[in-house]
Design a protein around this motif. Structure first.
Motif, PDB file in Angstrom:
ATOM      1  N   GLU A 202       0.831  -1.210   0.000  1.00  0.00           N
ATOM      2  CA  GLU A 202       0.000   0.000   0.000  1.00  0.00           C
ATOM      3  C   GLU A 202       0.865   1.259   0.000  1.00  0.00           C
ATOM      4  O   GLU A 202       0.574   2.221  -0.701  1.00  0.00           O
ATOM      5  CB  GLU A 202      -0.949  -0.006   1.206  1.00  0.00           C
TER       6      GLU A 202
ATOM      7  N   ARG B 155       2.174   1.748  -3.466  1.00  0.00           N
ATOM      8  CA  ARG B 155       1.116   2.254  -4.356  1.00  0.00           C
ATOM      9  C   ARG B 155       0.868   3.743  -4.117  1.00  0.00           C
ATOM     10  O   ARG B 155       0.610   4.498  -5.053  1.00  0.00           O
ATOM     11  CB  ARG B 155      -0.172   1.458  -4.152  1.00  0.00           C
ATOM     12  N   LYS B 156       0.938   4.151  -2.851  1.00  0.00           N
ATOM     13  CA  LYS B 156       0.754   5.566  -2.494  1.00  0.00           C
ATOM     14  C   LYS B 156       1.870   6.389  -3.143  1.00  0.00           C
ATOM     15  O   LYS B 156       1.618   7.453  -3.710  1.00  0.00           O
ATOM     16  CB  LYS B 156       0.785   5.725  -0.978  1.00  0.00           C
ATOM     17  N   ASP B 157       3.118   5.864  -3.066  1.00  0.00           N
ATOM     18  CA  ASP B 157       4.256   6.547  -3.701  1.00  0.00           C
ATOM     19  C   ASP B 157       4.017   6.702  -5.196  1.00  0.00           C
ATOM     20  O   ASP B 157       4.323   7.742  -5.778  1.00  0.00           O
ATOM     21  CB  ASP B 157       5.558   5.783  -3.456  1.00  0.00           C
ATOM     22  N   LYS B 158       3.453   5.663  -5.813  1.00  0.00           N
ATOM     23  CA  LYS B 158       3.201   5.704  -7.259  1.00  0.00           C
ATOM     24  C   LYS B 158       2.150   6.768  -7.576  1.00  0.00           C
ATOM     25  O   LYS B 158       2.309   7.544  -8.524  1.00  0.00           O
ATOM     26  CB  LYS B 158       2.733   4.337  -7.757  1.00  0.00           C
ATOM     27  N   ARG B 159       1.084   6.829  -6.761  1.00  0.00           N
ATOM     28  CA  ARG B 159       0.028   7.835  -6.960  1.00  0.00           C
ATOM     29  C   ARG B 159       0.588   9.248  -6.819  1.00  0.00           C
ATOM     30  O   ARG B 159       0.134  10.175  -7.493  1.00  0.00           O
ATOM     31  CB  ARG B 159      -1.105   7.644  -5.944  1.00  0.00           C
ATOM     32  N   GLU B 160       1.576   9.415  -5.939  1.00  0.00           N
ATOM     33  CA  GLU B 160       2.178  10.730  -5.717  1.00  0.00           C
ATOM     34  C   GLU B 160       3.188  11.089  -6.802  1.00  0.00           C
ATOM     35  O   GLU B 160       3.806  12.148  -6.750  1.00  0.00           O
ATOM     36  CB  GLU B 160       2.846  10.767  -4.337  1.00  0.00           C
ATOM     37  N   GLY B 161       3.410  10.181  -7.751  1.00  0.00           N
ATOM     38  CA  GLY B 161       4.307  10.460  -8.867  1.00  0.00           C
ATOM     39  C   GLY B 161       5.768  10.220  -8.570  1.00  0.00           C
ATOM     40  O   GLY B 161       6.643  10.735  -9.261  1.00  0.00           O
TER      41      GLY B 161
ATOM     42  N   GLN C 112       9.459   3.792  -4.890  1.00  0.00           N
ATOM     43  CA  GLN C 112       8.421   2.808  -4.567  1.00  0.00           C
ATOM     44  C   GLN C 112       9.070   1.518  -4.050  1.00  0.00           C
ATOM     45  O   GLN C 112       8.623   0.940  -3.064  1.00  0.00           O
ATOM     46  CB  GLN C 112       7.583   2.492  -5.806  1.00  0.00           C
TER      47      GLN C 112
ATOM     48  N   THR D   5       8.422  16.266  -5.908  1.00  0.00           N
ATOM     49  CA  THR D   5       7.384  15.299  -5.546  1.00  0.00           C
ATOM     50  C   THR D   5       7.045  15.331  -4.054  1.00  0.00           C
ATOM     51  O   THR D   5       6.156  14.614  -3.611  1.00  0.00           O
ATOM     52  CB  THR D   5       7.793  13.859  -5.945  1.00  0.00           C
TER      53      THR D   5
END
Length: 183
Positions: free
Chosen positions: A8, A11-17, A23, A145
């Motif tokens: 999770e 995934r949060k890191d990925k959503r934040e770009g 990640q 970021t």
């Protein structure tokens, strides 16, 4: 197998770009913690990092395997396999007996490879192999970021760690920026 929390966080890191390596850092952190708790062992800090990167690839982080000539061929092939599994390009072979045997062997490996001193040596060595330009570009991307509130918190923390002189300088700067704002 990585924790749900770790997946999770990635995934949060990925959503934040954030970058795939950031990640994957979540998985590396988890592996380092496992070594410190004695659930795993590693002969070197690099091995602990490699295990974390492999788990990240298997979990679907878009972290391509290293290029030919950068690492041992067997390591590269292993990374390629983990990457393909994570991207859904192949089904993983189930080998629980081998997996259990490997984890038993890893438990008997040294734990001090995940110590703060060992990680510091590894980090400094890795940074020294990068150029100043590469390090600068990475820092700029990290700042982009981070977000305003996180940058502000980081600045406050930096001022605190500098001590009294740092707090005075930070207060002075804050006063200057307030006086320069348009009304």
């Amino acid at each position: 197998m990585p924790d749900k929390k770790t997946i999770e966080k990635a995934r949060k890191d990925k959503r934040e770009g954030k970058s795939p390596s950031t990640q994957a850092g979540e998985f590396v952190h988890e592996e380092i913690d496992k070594v410190r708790r004695g659930e795993h062992g590693a002969r070197s800090t690099r091995q602990a990092i490699a295990i974390g990167l492999s788990e990240a690839r298997r979990a679907g982080v878009d972290l391509p395997p290293p290029k030919k000539g950068k690492v041992k061929e067997s390591t590269r092939e292993s990374a390629e396999y983990a990457y393909e599994v994570g991207q859904g390009e192949r089904k993983p072979k189930r080998r629980p007996k081998v997996s259990k045997a490997v984890s038993e062997v890893l438990k008997h490996e040294p734990k001090n490879t995940a110590s703060h001193a060992a990680l510091s040596r590894q980090t400094k060595g890795a940074a020294s192999r990068r150029t100043a330009q590469e390090r600068s570009a990475a820092a700029k991307k990290a700042a982009e970021t981070k977000g305003a509130s996180s940058r502000s918190a980081a600045a406050r923390k930096a001022a605190q760690t500098k001590g009294a002189s740092g707090r005075k300088q930070a207060a002075k700067k804050a006063a200057e920026t307030r006086s320069h704002r348009p009304s």
